[in-house]
Design a protein around this motif. Structure first.
Motif, PDB file in Angstrom:
ATOM      1  N   ALA A  99      -8.092 -23.103  18.145  1.00 31.36           N
ATOM      2  CA  ALA A  99      -6.899 -22.460  18.459  1.00 31.36           C
ATOM      3  C   ALA A  99      -7.012 -20.969  18.346  1.00 31.36           C
ATOM      4  O   ALA A  99      -6.637 -20.157  19.432  1.00 31.36           O
ATOM      5  CB  ALA A  99      -5.755 -22.968  17.953  1.00 31.36           C
ATOM      6  N   MET A 100      -7.768 -20.606  17.555  1.00 31.72           N
ATOM      7  CA  MET A 100      -7.601 -19.205  17.111  1.00 31.72           C
ATOM      8  C   MET A 100      -8.731 -18.385  17.866  1.00 31.72           C
ATOM      9  O   MET A 100      -8.370 -17.282  18.434  1.00 31.72           O
ATOM     10  CB  MET A 100      -7.982 -18.731  15.568  1.00 31.72           C
ATOM     11  N   VAL A 101      -9.891 -19.282  18.049  1.00 29.03           N
ATOM     12  CA  VAL A 101     -10.628 -18.703  18.981  1.00 29.03           C
ATOM     13  C   VAL A 101     -10.287 -18.395  20.574  1.00 29.03           C
ATOM     14  O   VAL A 101     -10.416 -17.618  21.028  1.00 29.03           O
ATOM     15  CB  VAL A 101     -12.142 -19.686  18.957  1.00 29.03           C
ATOM     16  N   VAL A 102      -9.634 -19.623  20.779  1.00 18.81           N
ATOM     17  CA  VAL A 102      -9.081 -19.592  22.237  1.00 18.81           C
ATOM     18  C   VAL A 102      -7.782 -18.367  22.262  1.00 18.81           C
ATOM     19  O   VAL A 102      -7.998 -17.779  23.356  1.00 18.81           O
ATOM     20  CB  VAL A 102      -8.552 -20.817  22.433  1.00 18.81           C
ATOM     21  N   ALA A 103      -7.224 -18.235  21.167  1.00 24.68           N
ATOM     22  CA  ALA A 103      -6.206 -17.106  21.185  1.00 24.68           C
ATOM     23  C   ALA A 103      -6.782 -15.862  21.352  1.00 24.68           C
ATOM     24  O   ALA A 103      -6.350 -14.925  22.014  1.00 24.68           O
ATOM     25  CB  ALA A 103      -5.370 -17.095  19.931  1.00 24.68           C
ATOM     26  N   LEU A 120       2.593 -13.785  33.212  1.00 22.67           N
ATOM     27  CA  LEU A 120       1.697 -14.176  34.091  1.00 22.67           C
ATOM     28  C   LEU A 120       0.412 -14.595  34.069  1.00 22.67           C
ATOM     29  O   LEU A 120      -0.231 -15.720  34.157  1.00 22.67           O
ATOM     30  CB  LEU A 120       1.756 -13.381  35.633  1.00 22.67           C
ATOM     31  N   VAL A 121      -0.222 -13.795  33.177  1.00 18.87           N
ATOM     32  CA  VAL A 121      -1.689 -13.994  32.732  1.00 18.87           C
ATOM     33  C   VAL A 121      -1.861 -14.804  31.674  1.00 18.87           C
ATOM     34  O   VAL A 121      -2.476 -15.813  31.816  1.00 18.87           O
ATOM     35  CB  VAL A 121      -2.438 -12.587  32.054  1.00 18.87           C
ATOM     36  N   THR A 122      -0.718 -15.143  30.711  1.00 20.96           N
ATOM     37  CA  THR A 122      -0.895 -16.284  29.885  1.00 20.96           C
ATOM     38  C   THR A 122      -0.459 -17.816  30.396  1.00 20.96           C
ATOM     39  O   THR A 122      -0.953 -18.687  30.075  1.00 20.96           O
ATOM     40  CB  THR A 122       0.044 -16.066  28.446  1.00 20.96           C
ATOM     41  N   ILE A 123       0.617 -17.588  31.339  1.00 19.82           N
ATOM     42  CA  ILE A 123       0.629 -19.064  32.155  1.00 19.82           C
ATOM     43  C   ILE A 123      -0.596 -19.335  32.973  1.00 19.82           C
ATOM     44  O   ILE A 123      -0.902 -20.204  32.812  1.00 19.82           O
ATOM     45  CB  ILE A 123       2.029 -18.824  33.052  1.00 19.82           C
ATOM     46  N   LEU A 128      -5.630 -22.572  33.356  1.00 22.09           N
ATOM     47  CA  LEU A 128      -6.963 -22.785  33.095  1.00 22.09           C
ATOM     48  C   LEU A 128      -7.445 -23.691  32.263  1.00 22.09           C
ATOM     49  O   LEU A 128      -8.550 -24.493  32.549  1.00 22.09           O
ATOM     50  CB  LEU A 128      -7.664 -21.480  32.951  1.00 22.09           C
ATOM     51  N   VAL A 129      -6.776 -23.578  30.919  1.00 25.51           N
ATOM     52  CA  VAL A 129      -7.271 -24.475  29.943  1.00 25.51           C
ATOM     53  C   VAL A 129      -7.091 -25.923  30.313  1.00 25.51           C
ATOM     54  O   VAL A 129      -7.732 -26.934  30.127  1.00 25.51           O
ATOM     55  CB  VAL A 129      -6.531 -24.148  28.701  1.00 25.51           C
ATOM     56  N   TYR A 130      -5.952 -26.179  31.001  1.00 27.19           N
ATOM     57  CA  TYR A 130      -5.433 -27.537  31.352  1.00 27.19           C
ATOM     58  C   TYR A 130      -6.479 -28.218  32.508  1.00 27.19           C
ATOM     59  O   TYR A 130      -6.730 -29.389  32.292  1.00 27.19           O
ATOM     60  CB  TYR A 130      -3.913 -27.405  31.996  1.00 27.19           C
TER      61      TYR A 130
END
Length: 629
Positions: A99-103, A120-123, A128-130
């Motif tokens: 999770a830290m790497v993805v963050a 907007l970018v984080t949503i 994208l991850v979904y």
């Protein structure tokens, strides 16, 4: 110097120990599997929401990909523990690392963005991850997810046994570890940088704080225990489902964070238990359950915008105010004779514009030589009895007057917005003088009382002279605060509303000396003081008319003296000496050797000699050119 005591020396220690004791004993009260299930879910929600608070509340970063970090922890656990047959005890913390790497990857596109663009970018990143998760069905199970994930166990003991007892205590340990991490992190150098970037980005950047690095650290730190909680959740429910990315879970966590209070750490933890338990308690109401939860959130946000934590703090303030007021009322009657004996003066209550205050007055002196009355004004969290040595030394020639500031000593507590500020204290002094018929007094003010004395004279009140101690006049406020004071930890305590026992002892010792049989009453005065008086006084100190006070001192319209302790721990003596004074006694500030912050109490003989000389000169100014040096 930053004041940051260890947690064991703060006011949060005892409430936290009580809460932990209750949580540790709850499984012996709620022995059924369902009740423990609710509490385990509350642990998970508390961890995820409080870590989201690190980036959203403390960092002011609207990161709506936080739920995706939780889901990544769930899927990391599933893939490692089930597909790759890694030990669940290794797969669970691995969820935090992934999770830290993805963050860190999330941080890259938002390093220079702000406001709606971050949202907007984080949503978009979360979606994208979904999409990646559901598209890689060979590893993640696609839209069906992963089921029958390995459960936690130790030497064959499965944590689901004994009505989930193992999971309960594991969740509790994770919550303790997560909260301890957040508490430590927010008080570290990185935590201070995060808050500075939120409150004043450009000032923080001017002081060398990197916006890009701060955002990166914020998102990665908030992801650590979020991912670990995801792994724990996966081991508990034994399912990794795309529903973890859903809007419902996002809404639940956001509601917990807002209801608890953003930027608090403890607020989301409290709110997680409230919402989880309340939601299950009204589960039989069907659709009305969501309506009632939504209504509760709306009501809290309307009446307590700071959330439940703000409501708890308000309740604490009400209790503290009631206790301090009760102490004043009890002492007003029971200990009056002792106070009158200490000062050798009659005590009475006088009604002022800001409520009733206790006043000690020796009355007209026995001396046939007329001398002006002397009004003495005590400092923050003290009382009028601190001037016991001056009353004894001067009452034969002067009418000695002292009063307890509102919220101090045996005076009544007052309206904090209206009364707990220097201007209002000066109005109280005016009312006391008017009621007693004391004209043109010599006014001495100590610490906070020094500002009250200066304000009293600057307002145009006829005074024969002003002397201050432990009080640096300020040429420019708030700019000169840092230059005028040595910002020790004890100075910072001067504006703190609630004291832990060690803080009470430290503040009283730094202002009045170590606790002895003789000085015990000064230590007790700190515990009696309305904590709001400290907090409001400091916050409103900047709105005073400082230019008016300094103009009075430069023009020399009032005889003036500075009598500080040479070793006052709060003052920058060089700054005080650098100011321009028009009629300062001896032509410069005077230091009482080894007088500390209260030289009139620590070294009364030396102080009284200097004070008497100042009074004599103020009443009978020397011929020009004959001022003593």
């Amino acid at each position: 110097m930053r004041y940051d005591p260890p947690f064991r020396k703060t006011t949060g220690l005892i409430p936290t120990l009580i809460a932990l004791s209750v949580l540790a004993l709850l499984p012996f009260v709620f022995t059924d599997s369902y009740s423990r299930h609710i509490l385990i879910l509350a642990f998970v929600f508390a961890i995820v929401a409080s870590n989201w608070d690190l980036s959203l509340g403390f960092g002011g970063l609207f990161n709506f990909a936080h739920v995706a970090l939780f889901a990544i922890g769930v899927y990391t656990y599933g893939i490692l523990a089930k597909t790759l047959d890694v030990s669940p005890w290794l797969a669970m913390p691995a969820g935090g690392l992934v999770a830290m790497v993805v963050a860190a990857l999330i941080a890259l596109p938002v390093l220079r963005l702000s406001g709606i663009y971050v949202i907007l970018v984080t949503i978009a990143f979360s979606q994208l991850v979904y999409q990646i998760v559901i598209s890689q069905s060979d590893f993640t199970g696609g839209t069906s997810g992963m089921v029958l994930l390995p459960a936690l166990d130790i030497d064959g003991y499965r944590f689901v046994k004994n009505n989930r007892l193992g999971y309960y205590y594991t969740g509790l340990v994770l919550l303790i570890a997560s909260t301890a991490f957040l508490y430590t992190f927010t008080r570290s150098r990185y935590g201070r940088a995060i808050i500075a970037m939120r409150d004043n980005k450009y000032y923080a950047m001017a002081r060398g704080v990197s916006e890009a690095r701060t955002r990166l650290v914020t998102l990665m730190a908030s992801a650590l225990f979020t991912g670990i909680a995801g792994g724990f959740y996966g081991s508990y429910v034994r399912v990794a489902s795309p529903d973890a990315f859903g809007l419902g879970f996002l809404t639940l966590l956001l509601s917990i964070l807002l209801l608890g209070g953003a930027g608090t750490i403890w607020g989301p933890v409290v709110a997680a238990f409230v919402i989880t338990v309340f939601s299950e308690a009204i589960g039989d109401l069907g659709p009305w359950r969501n309506i009632l939860i939504a209504l509760m959130i709306v009501l809290v946000l309307v009446f307590y915008p700071g959330g439940l934590w703000a409501a708890i703090q308000e309740g604490r303030e009400i209790l503290n105010t009631a206790i301090s007021g009760l102490k004043a009322r009890i002492r007003r009657g029971r200990e009056k004779a002792a106070r009158e004996a200490r000062l050798g003066a009659r005590e009475r209550m006088i009604e002022t514009r800001h409520g009733p205050v206790a006043v000690s007055d020796t009355g007209a002196p026995k001396s046939a030589d007329p001398a002006p009355p002397v009004l003495m004004i005590h400092g923050n969290s003290s009382c009028k009895e601190v001037f016991t040595h001056q009353f004894a030394a001067f009452r034969d020639r002067h009418r000695m007057i002292a009063f307890d500031l509102p919220g101090h000593g045996v005076s009544a507590n007052a309206d904090p917005e209206k009364t707990y500020n220097v201007q209002a204290y000066a109005e109280v002094a005016e009312d006391v003088l008017d009621t007693l018929g004391a004209e043109a007094p010599i006014v001495f003010g100590w610490s906070l009382g020094g500002y009250v004395a200066l304000e009293l004279a600057a307002r145009g009140r006829p005074v024969s002279g002003v002397a201050i101690s432990g009080t640096p006049p300020l040429a420019v406020a708030p700019d000169d605060i840092g230059a005028a004071y040595d910002a020790t930890s004890h100075f910072i305590l001067a504006g703190k509303q609630f004291y832990a026992p060690n803080e009470t002892r430290a503040f009283a010792t730094s202002t009045a000396g170590p606790k002895t049989a003789e000085s015990a009453f000064l230590h007790e005065a700190v515990t009696r003081t309305d904590g709001r008086a400290r907090f409001y006084m400091i916050t409103k100190l900047m709105v005073m008319n400082w230019p008016r006070q300094m103009r009075m001192l430069r023009e020399g319209t009032v005889p003036f003296a500075i009598l500080n302790g040479s070793d006052d721990p709060f003052l920058n003596h060089a700054y005080i000496a650098s100011l321009a004074y028009g009629a300062i006694w001896t032509g410069k500030p005077n230091d009482i050797e080894a007088g500390g912050h209260a030289p009139f109490y620590a070294r009364p003989e030396a102080f009284n000699e200097a004070f008497a000389s100042f009074i004599a000169e103020a009443c009978h100014p020397p011929v020009a050119g004959q001022r003593p040096e």
